[in-house]
Design a protein around this motif. Sequence first.
Motif, PDB file in Angstrom:
ATOM      1  N   TYR A  91      -4.926 -16.243 -21.550  1.00 11.73           N
ATOM      2  CA  TYR A  91      -4.901 -15.883 -20.132  1.00 11.73           C
ATOM      3  C   TYR A  91      -6.297 -16.021 -19.523  1.00 11.73           C
ATOM      4  CZ  TYR A  91      -0.084 -14.338 -20.377  1.00 11.73           C
ATOM      5  OH  TYR A  91       1.281 -14.320 -20.534  1.00 11.73           O
ATOM      6  N   ASP A  92      -6.329 -16.410 -18.253  1.00 12.98           N
ATOM      7  CA  ASP A  92      -7.595 -16.664 -17.565  1.00 12.98           C
ATOM      8  C   ASP A  92      -8.200 -15.401 -16.974  1.00 12.98           C
ATOM      9  OD1 ASP A  92      -7.421 -19.610 -17.797  1.00 12.98           O
ATOM     10  OD2 ASP A  92      -5.667 -19.350 -16.518  1.00 12.98           O
ATOM     11  N   GLU A  93      -7.399 -14.369 -16.837  1.00 12.96           N
ATOM     12  CA  GLU A  93      -7.836 -13.110 -16.234  1.00 12.96           C
ATOM     13  C   GLU A  93      -6.983 -11.987 -16.813  1.00 12.96           C
ATOM     14  OE1 GLU A  93      -7.464 -13.062 -11.924  1.00 12.96           O
ATOM     15  OE2 GLU A  93      -6.982 -10.927 -11.955  1.00 12.96           O
ATOM     16  N   ILE A  94      -7.595 -10.818 -16.956  1.00 12.52           N
ATOM     17  CA  ILE A  94      -6.848  -9.619 -17.357  1.00 12.52           C
ATOM     18  C   ILE A  94      -6.985  -8.612 -16.221  1.00 12.52           C
ATOM     19  CG2 ILE A  94      -6.451  -7.873 -19.123  1.00 12.52           C
ATOM     20  CD1 ILE A  94      -6.268 -10.698 -20.266  1.00 12.52           C
ATOM     21  N   ASN A  95      -5.845  -8.174 -15.682  1.00  9.39           N
ATOM     22  CA  ASN A  95      -5.835  -7.291 -14.523  1.00  9.39           C
ATOM     23  C   ASN A  95      -5.279  -5.928 -14.922  1.00  9.39           C
ATOM     24  OD1 ASN A  95      -3.855  -6.250 -12.122  1.00  9.39           O
ATOM     25  ND2 ASN A  95      -5.711  -7.163 -11.274  1.00  9.39           N
ATOM     26  N   LEU A  96      -5.937  -4.867 -14.479  1.00 14.81           N
ATOM     27  CA  LEU A  96      -5.467  -3.511 -14.765  1.00 14.81           C
ATOM     28  C   LEU A  96      -4.657  -2.980 -13.591  1.00 14.81           C
ATOM     29  CD1 LEU A  96      -5.391  -1.012 -16.611  1.00 14.81           C
ATOM     30  CD2 LEU A  96      -7.499  -0.246 -15.501  1.00 14.81           C
ATOM     31  N   ASN A  97      -3.448  -2.518 -13.862  1.00 17.93           N
ATOM     32  CA  ASN A  97      -2.555  -1.984 -12.840  1.00 17.93           C
ATOM     33  C   ASN A  97      -2.944  -0.549 -12.481  1.00 17.93           C
ATOM     34  OD1 ASN A  97      -0.321  -0.606 -11.604  1.00 17.93           O
ATOM     35  ND2 ASN A  97       1.043  -2.224 -12.300  1.00 17.93           N
ATOM     36  N   VAL A  98      -3.392  -0.372 -11.237  1.00 20.17           N
ATOM     37  CA  VAL A  98      -3.667   0.961 -10.715  1.00 20.17           C
ATOM     38  C   VAL A  98      -2.873   1.128  -9.416  1.00 20.17           C
ATOM     39  CG1 VAL A  98      -5.498   2.642 -10.186  1.00 20.17           C
ATOM     40  CG2 VAL A  98      -5.992   0.746 -11.703  1.00 20.17           C
ATOM     41  N   GLY A  99      -1.667   0.527  -9.410  1.00 18.12           N
ATOM     42  CA  GLY A  99      -0.897   0.550  -8.176  1.00 18.12           C
ATOM     43  C   GLY A  99       0.587   0.790  -8.325  1.00 18.12           C
ATOM     44  N   CYS A 100       1.146   0.597  -9.529  1.00 20.55           N
ATOM     45  CA  CYS A 100       2.591   0.708  -9.692  1.00 20.55           C
ATOM     46  C   CYS A 100       3.033   2.170  -9.598  1.00 20.55           C
ATOM     47  CB  CYS A 100       3.019   0.128 -11.029  1.00 20.55           C
ATOM     48  SG  CYS A 100       4.797   0.186 -11.295  1.00 20.55           S
ATOM     49  N   PRO A 101       4.034   2.480  -8.742  1.00 21.89           N
ATOM     50  CA  PRO A 101       4.426   3.874  -8.529  1.00 21.89           C
ATOM     51  C   PRO A 101       5.659   4.340  -9.300  1.00 21.89           C
ATOM     52  CG  PRO A 101       5.318   2.515  -6.784  1.00 21.89           C
ATOM     53  CD  PRO A 101       4.640   1.570  -7.755  1.00 21.89           C
ATOM     54  N   GLY A 108       3.540   7.658 -18.277  1.00 19.98           N
ATOM     55  CA  GLY A 108       2.579   7.100 -19.225  1.00 19.98           C
ATOM     56  C   GLY A 108       1.151   7.246 -18.740  1.00 19.98           C
ATOM     57  N   THR A 109       0.956   7.933 -17.623  1.00 18.76           N
ATOM     58  CA  THR A 109      -0.346   8.135 -16.993  1.00 18.76           C
ATOM     59  C   THR A 109      -1.060   6.811 -16.750  1.00 18.76           C
ATOM     60  OG1 THR A 109      -0.438  10.087 -18.416  1.00 18.76           O
ATOM     61  CG2 THR A 109      -2.287   9.743 -16.939  1.00 18.76           C
ATOM     62  N   PHE A 110      -0.351   5.897 -16.136  1.00 21.08           N
ATOM     63  CA  PHE A 110      -1.028   4.691 -15.659  1.00 21.08           C
ATOM     64  C   PHE A 110      -0.319   4.216 -14.410  1.00 21.08           C
ATOM     65  CE2 PHE A 110       1.802   3.487 -19.182  1.00 21.08           C
ATOM     66  CZ  PHE A 110       2.569   2.458 -18.658  1.00 21.08           C
ATOM     67  N   GLY A 111      -0.838   3.142 -13.814  1.00 23.41           N
ATOM     68  CA  GLY A 111      -0.334   2.731 -12.512  1.00 23.41           C
ATOM     69  C   GLY A 111      -1.017   3.521 -11.411  1.00 23.41           C
ATOM     70  N   ALA A 112      -0.285   3.769 -10.314  1.00 24.71           N
ATOM     71  CA  ALA A 112      -0.882   4.358  -9.110  1.00 24.71           C
ATOM     72  C   ALA A 112      -1.472   5.744  -9.339  1.00 24.71           C
ATOM     73  CB  ALA A 112       0.157   4.409  -7.999  1.00 24.71           C
ATOM     74  N   VAL A 113      -0.919   6.494 -10.298  1.00 23.08           N
ATOM     75  CA  VAL A 113      -1.430   7.842 -10.549  1.00 23.08           C
ATOM     76  C   VAL A 113      -2.913   7.810 -10.936  1.00 23.08           C
ATOM     77  CG1 VAL A 113      -0.811   7.961 -13.001  1.00 23.08           C
ATOM     78  CG2 VAL A 113      -0.836  10.056 -11.633  1.00 23.08           C
ATOM     79  N   LEU A 114      -3.381   6.671 -11.443  1.00 22.65           N
ATOM     80  CA  LEU A 114      -4.788   6.538 -11.838  1.00 22.65           C
ATOM     81  C   LEU A 114      -5.739   6.534 -10.634  1.00 22.65           C
ATOM     82  CD1 LEU A 114      -4.629   3.966 -14.782  1.00 22.65           C
ATOM     83  CD2 LEU A 114      -5.274   6.368 -14.913  1.00 22.65           C
ATOM     84  N   MET A 115      -5.194   6.362  -9.419  1.00 14.94           N
ATOM     85  CA  MET A 115      -6.048   6.491  -8.230  1.00 14.94           C
ATOM     86  C   MET A 115      -6.689   7.876  -8.179  1.00 14.94           C
ATOM     87  SD  MET A 115      -6.100   3.603  -6.586  1.00 14.94           S
ATOM     88  CE  MET A 115      -6.914   4.123  -5.080  1.00 14.94           C
ATOM     89  N   LYS A 116      -6.055   8.839  -8.864  1.00 16.77           N
ATOM     90  CA  LYS A 116      -6.595  10.199  -8.900  1.00 16.77           C
ATOM     91  C   LYS A 116      -7.705  10.350  -9.941  1.00 16.77           C
ATOM     92  CE  LYS A 116      -2.215  12.388  -7.498  1.00 16.77           C
ATOM     93  NZ  LYS A 116      -1.151  13.344  -7.889  1.00 16.77           N
ATOM     94  N   SER A 117      -7.894   9.330 -10.781  1.00 22.21           N
ATOM     95  CA  SER A 117      -8.869   9.428 -11.889  1.00 22.21           C
ATOM     96  C   SER A 117      -9.777   8.207 -11.939  1.00 22.21           C
ATOM     97  CB  SER A 117      -8.124   9.565 -13.222  1.00 22.21           C
ATOM     98  OG  SER A 117      -7.172  10.598 -13.181  1.00 22.21           O
ATOM     99  N   PRO A 118     -10.567   7.952 -10.886  1.00 15.87           N
ATOM    100  CA  PRO A 118     -11.395   6.738 -10.858  1.00 15.87           C
ATOM    101  C   PRO A 118     -12.398   6.640 -12.002  1.00 15.87           C
ATOM    102  CG  PRO A 118     -11.989   8.237  -9.065  1.00 15.87           C
ATOM    103  CD  PRO A 118     -10.728   8.756  -9.658  1.00 15.87           C
ATOM    104  N   THR A 119     -12.886   7.793 -12.474  1.00 13.13           N
ATOM    105  CA  THR A 119     -13.846   7.751 -13.584  1.00 13.13           C
ATOM    106  C   THR A 119     -13.179   7.248 -14.859  1.00 13.13           C
ATOM    107  OG1 THR A 119     -15.044   9.601 -12.604  1.00 13.13           O
ATOM    108  CG2 THR A 119     -15.516   9.095 -14.906  1.00 13.13           C
ATOM    109  N   LEU A 120     -11.927   7.661 -15.090  1.00  7.69           N
ATOM    110  CA  LEU A 120     -11.178   7.163 -16.240  1.00  7.69           C
ATOM    111  C   LEU A 120     -10.921   5.658 -16.102  1.00  7.69           C
ATOM    112  CD1 LEU A 120      -9.525   7.423 -18.840  1.00  7.69           C
ATOM    113  CD2 LEU A 120      -7.583   8.201 -17.442  1.00  7.69           C
ATOM    114  N   VAL A 121     -10.575   5.213 -14.893  1.00  3.36           N
ATOM    115  CA  VAL A 121     -10.355   3.775 -14.672  1.00  3.36           C
ATOM    116  C   VAL A 121     -11.637   3.003 -14.981  1.00  3.36           C
ATOM    117  CG1 VAL A 121      -9.694   1.992 -13.012  1.00  3.36           C
ATOM    118  CG2 VAL A 121      -8.568   4.223 -12.947  1.00  3.36           C
ATOM    119  N   ALA A 122     -12.765   3.552 -14.555  1.00  4.65           N
ATOM    120  CA  ALA A 122     -14.055   2.907 -14.832  1.00  4.65           C
ATOM    121  C   ALA A 122     -14.297   2.787 -16.343  1.00  4.65           C
ATOM    122  CB  ALA A 122     -15.191   3.674 -14.168  1.00  4.65           C
ATOM    123  N   GLU A 123     -13.963   3.827 -17.079  1.00  4.52           N
ATOM    124  CA  GLU A 123     -14.105   3.773 -18.547  1.00  4.52           C
ATOM    125  C   GLU A 123     -13.194   2.700 -19.131  1.00  4.52           C
ATOM    126  OE1 GLU A 123     -13.323   7.627 -20.201  1.00  4.52           O
ATOM    127  OE2 GLU A 123     -14.806   8.630 -18.932  1.00  4.52           O
TER     128      GLU A 123
END
Length: 332
Positions: A91-101, A108-123
Amino acid sequence: MTDRKPLKYHAKLSVAPMMDWTDRHCRYLHRLLSRDTLLYSEMVTAPALVRGGAVHLLEHNTAEHPVALQLGGSDPVELAAATKLGADAGYDEINLNVGCPSDRVQSGTFGAVLMKSPTLVAECVKAMQEVTDVDVTVKCRIGVDDQEPKDVLPNFLNEMQGAGIKRISIHARKAWLKGLSPKENRDIPPLDYPLVYQMKRDFPELHLSINGGVASLAEAHTHLAEGMDGVMIGRAAYHNPTDILSTADREIFGAGTDTDPVQVVQQMLPYIEGHLTQGGKLNQVTRHMLGLFAGKPGARAWRRYLSENATKSGAGPDTVLAALQHVTQAAA
């Protein structure tokens, strides 16, 4: 990848990752329609790859490039392992989903709920970038639930920029994790394009694509004229692929020629033959082709014939050609 243009060139127009829709057959079709548009996989969860060993989910055709893998997850170690698998798969790019509701995503604590945890997304994205030279990107919402987007989104983008992320796609709607279904979350929360435009002005060095509600290339041009670096189109590109993609290389990228959906159907026939030879079923491919002639003479008959016959035993390329006759006869 044979095309040596940078991915940010292709990201001027992209087809959004869509569950149950943008599988490898869909992407192969879309690539025949447009040479330059960036294509995305359906979301694949990091646990499915790393714990479940479901590496078959990474299968794709080399003709699909440039193509990005979208991952879902929230564990930096697991996402790093999944990123490596995706990069190794080509794959040419790997994208992290921080939008699926979806509920499944929230649990699974991923998708849009991660908007509440930007520091975790950064990690997470730091860990992903450490294992590959392939572009790591993020797709997010403008906020979730009672968050105030004009406060939350700048903070989120600042965290991403600090983590080394250079490209972000922003779905210009909030996600309501309580009270709205995933389908309702695609339509009911109001679009806030001006906020996303403001983010581009505030973060000029970030490559920002706008997503949500874009239904035509004319609308894409409007967003680009407002200063956005890219436009990501979802459902319109799936339901009306010819309208969005057949002229995209010329209209958006300023190069190449328009594609003819009749010729694209004919180009799909060897691909379909190969899929059937490997034990696949015709409708697994043709379900993505139903909208090829949307709005054109014979479109209804094309859809009906494929819908009724592609699931029958022995259905193959001849079935597609028979459906195509409805279009060519109507156009004659």
